[in-house]
Design a protein around this motif. Structure first.
Motif, PDB file in Angstrom:
ATOM      1  N   GLY A 184       0.813  -0.826  -0.132  1.00  0.00           N
ATOM      2  CA  GLY A 184      -0.420  -0.387   0.183  1.00  0.00           C
ATOM      3  C   GLY A 184       1.021   0.765  -0.090  1.00  0.00           C
ATOM      4  O   GLY A 184       0.535   2.270  -0.755  1.00  0.00           O
ATOM      5  N   GLU A 185       1.866   1.314   0.988  1.00  0.00           N
ATOM      6  CA  GLU A 185       2.925   2.528   0.605  1.00  0.00           C
ATOM      7  C   GLU A 185       3.774   2.481  -0.881  1.00  0.00           C
ATOM      8  O   GLU A 185       3.613   3.810  -1.191  1.00  0.00           O
ATOM      9  N   LEU A 186       3.997   1.050  -1.046  1.00  0.00           N
ATOM     10  CA  LEU A 186       4.873   1.294  -2.204  1.00  0.00           C
ATOM     11  C   LEU A 186       3.772   2.247  -3.486  1.00  0.00           C
ATOM     12  O   LEU A 186       4.569   2.426  -4.456  1.00  0.00           O
ATOM     13  N   TYR A 187       2.976   1.632  -3.197  1.00  0.00           N
ATOM     14  CA  TYR A 187       2.060   1.795  -4.638  1.00  0.00           C
ATOM     15  C   TYR A 187       1.026   3.208  -4.425  1.00  0.00           C
ATOM     16  O   TYR A 187       0.296   3.777  -4.833  1.00  0.00           O
ATOM     17  N   HIS A 188       0.650   3.532  -3.099  1.00  0.00           N
ATOM     18  CA  HIS A 188       0.751   4.898  -2.898  1.00  0.00           C
ATOM     19  C   HIS A 188       1.559   6.358  -4.085  1.00  0.00           C
ATOM     20  O   HIS A 188       2.479   6.794  -4.531  1.00  0.00           O
ATOM     21  N   GLY A 189       0.278   7.068  -4.782  1.00  0.00           N
ATOM     22  CA  GLY A 189       1.140   7.938  -5.871  1.00  0.00           C
ATOM     23  C   GLY A 189       1.386   9.620  -5.335  1.00  0.00           C
ATOM     24  O   GLY A 189       1.875   9.935  -5.704  1.00  0.00           O
ATOM     25  N   ASP A 190       1.345   9.808  -3.757  1.00  0.00           N
ATOM     26  CA  ASP A 190       1.702  10.812  -3.314  1.00  0.00           C
ATOM     27  C   ASP A 190       2.250  10.991  -1.900  1.00  0.00           C
ATOM     28  O   ASP A 190       1.256  10.913  -1.090  1.00  0.00           O
ATOM     29  N   TRP A 191       3.993  10.769  -1.855  1.00  0.00           N
ATOM     30  CA  TRP A 191       4.680  10.939  -0.717  1.00  0.00           C
ATOM     31  C   TRP A 191       5.088  12.311  -0.957  1.00  0.00           C
ATOM     32  O   TRP A 191       6.723  11.839  -1.033  1.00  0.00           O
TER      33      TRP A 191
END
Length: 330
Positions: free
Chosen positions: A270-277
């Motif tokens: 979920g973190e790796l594929y979250h679009g906005d960091w």
């Protein structure tokens, strides 16, 4: 002389905070759970307190006589959701309580951008809960929450796969071309944390420092910056999430069988594929600090360190740029 207490001293951020404090002439005291790790860290002189975030007596010894606490300790990998919360929430609460009893005046809490998205992963949920504990339980202590983006630099094992990929002609990375992330070199972050431990003009707020690159990076921009350091033209190929779901589940099974937490597991997808960091524009700048190290410079430094310490083969990349701190991404 002012004493600053540091948790997570043997961790990547914690040990760099100790170095930043020493460079500023500040006396520090660090909490260490596993003292065997100290021999390999080359830390500056400071006081060591043996114990963990679950050890109330150790936390009181850590905080006794300290004017400020920089809370770097926490779990970035765990076997269960409960394990994350035991450290990142309950441990934070115990430290806050000890800080209150011992008369600490300043509490700098190192969180994560993941805390903004508590539904993304168990780690993110625990970091969000830790932030809420600071806001709720700090009482009369002056506090500031710092949410670093992706932190990298010499000595960080977690970013080795990314750094290695960026030194090759083709980098296979999770995510998509639309993903954006902010970055910060650990030395810049450590300076910011050390400064915040003594700057009481900034309080009761959340900060999200970065390396000076407004709007963050997409992965093609990261690869281009890395190419300036290595001379290797790197093309990014994005790996669809379903392709790494299987390996992630296998990694989790091995972790549970060996009782050894793994960074790569289904929950982390979920973190790796979250679009906005990307850090928030209204939280990235604050008085008394600015970043000094752009990603291309920091990447070259980090790659060089990895090679010198045998973490990566000498043939990876060719370090086409010399180190010069002071460059800032615009």
């Amino acid at each position: 002389m002012t004493i600053v207490a540091v948790t997570g001293l043997t961790g990547f951020i914690g040990r760099n905070v100790a170095r930043a404090l020493s460079s500023a002439g500040t006396r520090w005291r660090g909490l260490v759970r596993n003292q065997r790790k100290l021999a390999s860290l080359d830390l500056p002189q400071g006081e060591i307190i043996a114990g963990s975030l679950e050890d109330t007596a150790a936390l009181e010894r850590l905080c006794e006589g300290a004017r400020a606490v920089i809370h770097c300790g926490g779990s970035i990998a765990a076997l269960t959701r409960q394990d994350f919360f035991r450290t990142n929430l309950a441990g934070t609460s115990l430290l806050l309580a000890a800080s209150t009893r011992m008369g600490v005046k300043r509490f700098v809490h190192v969180s994560s951008l993941a805390a903004r998205e508590p539904l993304v992963s168990d780690y993110a949920a625990s970091k969000h809960a830790g932030e809420e504990a600071v806001k709720r339980e700090a009482g009369g202590i002056s506090w500031v929450i710092v949410r670093p983006p992706v932190v990298y630099g010499p000595g960080d094992a977690a970013t080795v796969p990314l750094m290695k990929s960026l030194a090759r002609p083709i980098a296979f990375l999770p995510g998509s071309a639309a993903n954006r992330v902010s970055l910060i070199h650990v030395a810049d972050l450590a300076r910011a944390l050390a400064m915040l431990a003594s700057n009481y003009d900034i309080e009761s707020t959340v900060l999200e420092p970065d390396d000076g690159k407004a709007g963050g990076y997409n992965f093609e921009e990261i690869a281009a910056a890395a190419s300036q350091a290595t001379g290797v033209e790197t093309r990014v190929v994005f790996v669809p999430r379903p392709m790494i779901a299987g390996p992630a589940w296998l990694s989790l099974m091995i972790a549970k069988a060996t009782r050894t937490p793994a960074m790569f597991c289904p929950d982390k997808l979920g973190e790796l594929y979250h679009g906005d960091w990307v850090v928030s524009s209204d939280k990235r700048e604050f008085a008394g600090w600015q970043p000094k190290i752009d990603f291309s410079t920091g990447y070259a430094d980090t790659l060089k360190w990895y090679k010198e310490h045998g973490w990566l083969p000498e043939g990876i990349g060719n370090a086409g740029r010399s180190r010069h701190e002071g460059a800032v991404c615009q």
